[in-house]
Scaffold this active site. Structure first.
Site, PDB file in Angstrom:
ATOM      1  N   GLU A  39       8.138  26.510  58.854  1.00  0.00           N
ATOM      2  CA  GLU A  39       6.900  26.582  59.624  1.00  0.00           C
ATOM      3  C   GLU A  39       6.186  25.244  59.406  1.00  0.00           C
ATOM      4  O   GLU A  39       6.006  24.822  58.261  1.00  0.00           O
ATOM      5  CB  GLU A  39       6.053  27.732  59.075  1.00  0.00           C
ATOM      6  CG  GLU A  39       4.921  28.068  59.978  1.00  0.00           C
ATOM      7  CD  GLU A  39       4.041  29.185  59.436  1.00  0.00           C
ATOM      8  OE1 GLU A  39       4.465  29.925  58.533  1.00  0.00           O
ATOM      9  OE2 GLU A  39       2.916  29.291  59.935  1.00  0.00           O
ATOM     10  N   ARG A 266      14.995  33.159  46.209  1.00  0.00           N
ATOM     11  CA  ARG A 266      14.340  31.867  46.336  1.00  0.00           C
ATOM     12  C   ARG A 266      14.374  31.124  45.011  1.00  0.00           C
ATOM     13  O   ARG A 266      14.532  31.713  43.959  1.00  0.00           O
ATOM     14  CB  ARG A 266      12.925  31.996  46.891  1.00  0.00           C
ATOM     15  CG  ARG A 266      12.004  32.920  46.164  1.00  0.00           C
ATOM     16  CD  ARG A 266      10.733  33.175  46.972  1.00  0.00           C
ATOM     17  NE  ARG A 266       9.894  32.002  47.105  1.00  0.00           N
ATOM     18  CZ  ARG A 266       9.384  31.581  48.255  1.00  0.00           C
ATOM     19  NH1 ARG A 266       9.643  32.217  49.367  1.00  0.00           N
ATOM     20  NH2 ARG A 266       8.613  30.533  48.291  1.00  0.00           N
ATOM     21  N   LYS A 276       3.476  26.555  49.799  1.00  0.00           N
ATOM     22  CA  LYS A 276       2.786  25.528  50.593  1.00  0.00           C
ATOM     23  C   LYS A 276       1.283  25.726  50.567  1.00  0.00           C
ATOM     24  O   LYS A 276       0.524  24.756  50.538  1.00  0.00           O
ATOM     25  CB  LYS A 276       3.279  25.584  52.051  1.00  0.00           C
ATOM     26  CG  LYS A 276       4.495  24.738  52.290  1.00  0.00           C
ATOM     27  CD  LYS A 276       4.884  24.788  53.754  1.00  0.00           C
ATOM     28  CE  LYS A 276       5.452  26.132  54.108  1.00  0.00           C
ATOM     29  NZ  LYS A 276       5.996  26.194  55.458  1.00  0.00           N
TER      30      LYS A 276
HETATM   31  P1  ATP Z   1       5.876  28.793  51.405  1.00  0.00           P
HETATM   32  O1  ATP Z   1       5.734  29.999  50.564  1.00  0.00           O
HETATM   33  O2  ATP Z   1       5.944  27.541  50.597  1.00  0.00           O
HETATM   34  O3  ATP Z   1       4.897  28.699  52.525  1.00  0.00           O
HETATM   35  P2  ATP Z   1       7.692  29.668  53.344  1.00  0.00           P
HETATM   36  O4  ATP Z   1       8.914  30.468  53.100  1.00  0.00           O
HETATM   37  O5  ATP Z   1       6.581  30.370  53.993  1.00  0.00           O
HETATM   38  O6  ATP Z   1       7.326  28.946  52.012  1.00  0.00           O
HETATM   39  P3  ATP Z   1       8.798  28.256  55.506  1.00  0.00           P
HETATM   40  O7  ATP Z   1       8.360  27.008  56.147  1.00  0.00           O
HETATM   41  O8  ATP Z   1       8.727  29.494  56.295  1.00  0.00           O
HETATM   42  O9  ATP Z   1       7.974  28.395  54.193  1.00  0.00           O
HETATM   43  O10 ATP Z   1      10.238  28.087  54.877  1.00  0.00           O
HETATM   44  C1  ATP Z   1      11.353  27.630  55.581  1.00  0.00           C
HETATM   45  C2  ATP Z   1      12.584  28.145  54.913  1.00  0.00           C
HETATM   46  O11 ATP Z   1      12.627  27.734  53.558  1.00  0.00           O
HETATM   47  C3  ATP Z   1      12.625  29.650  54.923  1.00  0.00           C
HETATM   48  O12 ATP Z   1      13.902  30.060  55.372  1.00  0.00           O
HETATM   49  C4  ATP Z   1      12.385  30.042  53.512  1.00  0.00           C
HETATM   50  O13 ATP Z   1      13.076  31.203  53.198  1.00  0.00           O
HETATM   51  C5  ATP Z   1      12.918  28.841  52.734  1.00  0.00           C
HETATM   52  N1  ATP Z   1      12.249  28.703  51.460  1.00  0.00           N
HETATM   53  C6  ATP Z   1      10.931  28.527  51.233  1.00  0.00           C
HETATM   54  N2  ATP Z   1      10.665  28.495  49.921  1.00  0.00           N
HETATM   55  C7  ATP Z   1      11.852  28.651  49.279  1.00  0.00           C
HETATM   56  C8  ATP Z   1      12.261  28.707  47.909  1.00  0.00           C
HETATM   57  N3  ATP Z   1      11.374  28.612  46.916  1.00  0.00           N
HETATM   58  N4  ATP Z   1      13.572  28.875  47.643  1.00  0.00           N
HETATM   59  C9  ATP Z   1      14.465  28.963  48.622  1.00  0.00           C
HETATM   60  N5  ATP Z   1      14.162  28.921  49.924  1.00  0.00           N
HETATM   61  C10 ATP Z   1      12.868  28.768  50.263  1.00  0.00           C
HETATM   62 MG    MG Z   2       7.387  31.331  56.040  1.00  0.00          MG
END
Ligand code: ATP
Ligand code: MG
Length: 550
Positions: A39, A266, A276
């Protein structure tokens, strides 16, 4: 693509096992197409790197491809700045997305058409209730859900209202489109989830073209299907969304085989914020200098700090993928960084907390060029000439007026070796009004050039130094953990030092990492040649942790 291997690795994890099984069964006609779906509401962090390495890694190992697709369905928080940075950071990490970057917003029209299709089949309805009411009616575990009074609207009425939603006839939040599944489902995600909400917020790419936006659950699986994704790999918290993912897809005419969602744990690291939202707060509150502050666990921050992309990839290979959440020691990542930098970085001398040494028997004004290796373990990297003179800088830590037991470095009456230079013995000190030593007065042995004496006598310490007359001034940032083990901000995460560098460090290429002898690895700031960031220290803390664990 960097980081390629010609065949699948020998011991495979459960995600790769699934790909192999799909290939063997011919599920997707032999295709492998994964995607990384960020995102665009922040910069990529080390957690994202895990997902990137997994998705792009699988694509390259199995002769497939990986899309970079922005999940841009929340117009409030999304920005072009993030889109551009994410594209650049994926490339920096060593991966090339298939074709142009993709955007969920490219599919808004198709998603809308598919929503009408659900309505026509009696599988979605417009609800006039507000978000709080809908949320209260969802119930909970063991608590029944309550059906909306609008659940049984006719197809015609639903279509008419949904079209008016799109046309902007209603206020924000006045109506939503919901899937009509089962308000008593054990899986809460299936209790008539919201598919569309009204939001008059301009979108980073579609501008004012839409006032209704699809939710994650409606956009994600359908975008996968539009692109022909085969394995949709996501983190564990989406496991209970999988039945909904499958439900949506099962009611549509898809252009390709139905993609399959697989979840993995994760990445969590000690002393590391991987959210984020929290990282953005650190930036917004001024606790760091920005998303690319070297203390930040963002790819930008790690890059500025001198982490090689290849070390991050090697770390991800080592930790693998798991089905259960766990926390990895940050020291393990650092050990990969250190191992790689040990191999690749040149050795130089720099003094970060300078103390003046004056050699009283040094011939006035004389300068001797001494030869020092660029990398002790790699003679092929050659040597450099370092100027030695009668006034030097040494580290404050390398002198003690009253040495504690087993202190072998410089102290009154004690002799030490200056690396590649001469033997010196401390005789006297100059102190300021507070009694702080500001200068050490020494004599040197003229027979000890290059760090050896004709009589072969031994000293217990070899120290680094910089000739005062030739020193280059620079700022050096030493780093400690940004957060403690409870996640609280460490107020001492950065120490700023006014350092003295040997002349060869005057023109290091931006971004390059150097070993400052005895101190660690230091990256030149990409925007300022007189600023160095400590990447990692020399001591392998991971080795100690492993020993303790045994
Ligand atoms: P955040 O909690 O930092 O906002 P998010 O999952 O909402 O992370 P996205 O931009 O949606 O952020 O993430 C893009 C991809 O990265 C998704 O497929 C998510 O599952 C993966 N991802 C995010 N954080 C991790 C992590 N700590 N370990 C593995 N994969 C991750
Ligand atoms: Mg997300």
């Amino acid at each position: 693509m960097a980081h390629e291997s010609d065949s699948a690795p020998e011991s495979v994890d459960f995600v790769r096992e699934k790909v192999l099984a799909d290939l063997a069964a011919g599920t997707f006609g032999g295709r492998v197409l994964t995607r990384f779906p960020p995102e665009p509401n922040g910069y990529l962090h080390i957690g994202h790197a895990k997902s990137i390495c997994l998705n792009f890694g699988i694509a390259s190992e199995f002769g497939g491809a990986c899309n970079l697709r922005f999940d841009d369905t929340n117009p409030e928080t999304e920005d072009h700045e993030y889109i551009d940075a994410i594209i650049a950071d994926v490339r920096w990490l060593g991966f090339e997305p298939a074709g142009e970057p993709k955007y969920a917003s490219d599919y808004f029209e198709q998603l809308y058409q598919w929503a009408e299709h659900l309505i026509e089949r009696g599988l979605a309805y417009v609800d006039d209730q507000d978000a709080d009411t809908i949320s209260a009616q969802r119930g909970g575990f063991g608590q029944p859900g309550v059906e909306s009074p609008h659940r049984d609207r006719s197809v015609e009425e639903n279509l008419d209202l949904f079209r008016q939603m799109r046309d902007g006839a209603f206020a924000d939040g006045a109506r939503v489109l919901r899937a009509k599944i089962d308000m008593q489902a054990e899986n809460m995600q299936l209790r008539d989830p919201v598919l569309y909400r009204i939001r008059r917020v301009p979108h980073v790419r579609t501008g004012e073209g839409w006032v209704i936006y699809p939710t994650y659950d409606w956009a994600h699986g359908q975008s996968d299907a539009i692109e022909g994704i085969t394995q949709s790999i996501c983190t564990l918290e989406f496991a209970d969304h999988r039945p909904l993912y499958d439900w949506c897809l099962s009611h549509l005419d898809l252009p390709y085989e139905k993609p399959e969602q697989t979840e993995f744990a994760r990445l969590n690291l000690t002393h590391t914020v991987t959210s984020k939202r929290k990282l953005k707060a650190l930036v917004d509150d001024g606790n760091v200098d920005g998303w690319d502050d070297p203390r930040m666990p963002t790819l930008r921050g790690m890059r500025r700090r001198g982490y090689p992309a290849s070390a991050i990839r090697a770390f991800m290979d080592q930790i693998g993928v798991a089905k259960n959440n766990s926390i990895v020691d940050i020291e393990l990542l650092e050990s990969f960084v250190r191992d790689e930098l040990n191999d690749t970085s040149l050795r130089r001398m720099a003094v970060v907390k300078p103390l003046k040494v004056v050699i009283t028997n040094w011939p006035d004004g004389q300068v001797v060029m001494v030869e020092a290796p660029n990398h002790q373990q790699k003679p092929e990297t050659g040597t450099r000439q370092v100027p030695f003179s009668g006034e030097l800088w040494i580290e404050q830590d390398d002198f003690e007026l009253v040495p504690p037991p087993k202190y072998y470095r410089l102290s009154p009456g004690n002799e030490v070796r200056l690396r590649a230079g001469f033997y010196i013995t401390a005789n006297d000190v100059v102190t300021d009004d507070d009694g702080t030593v500001v200068e050490v007065r020494c004599t040197y042995d003229p027979e000890s050039e290059g760090g050896q004496t004709p009589d072969g006598r031994k000293v217990k310490a070899t120290m680094h130094w910089v000739s005062a007359r030739h020193a280059v001034d620079a700022t050096v940032h030493l780093y400690d953990r940004l957060v403690d083990s409870e996640g609280e901000l460490n107020p001492a995460s950065r120490t700023v030092c006014q350092a003295k560098l040997e002349p060869a460090l005057a023109d290091v290429a931006p971004g390059q990492v150097i070993q400052f002898e005895r101190l660690g690895y230091f990256a030149v700031d990409p925007d300022d040649r007189r600023l160095f960031h400590r990447t990692v220290g020399l001591r392998d803390e991971w080795a100690n942790i492993k020993k303790r664990q045994k």
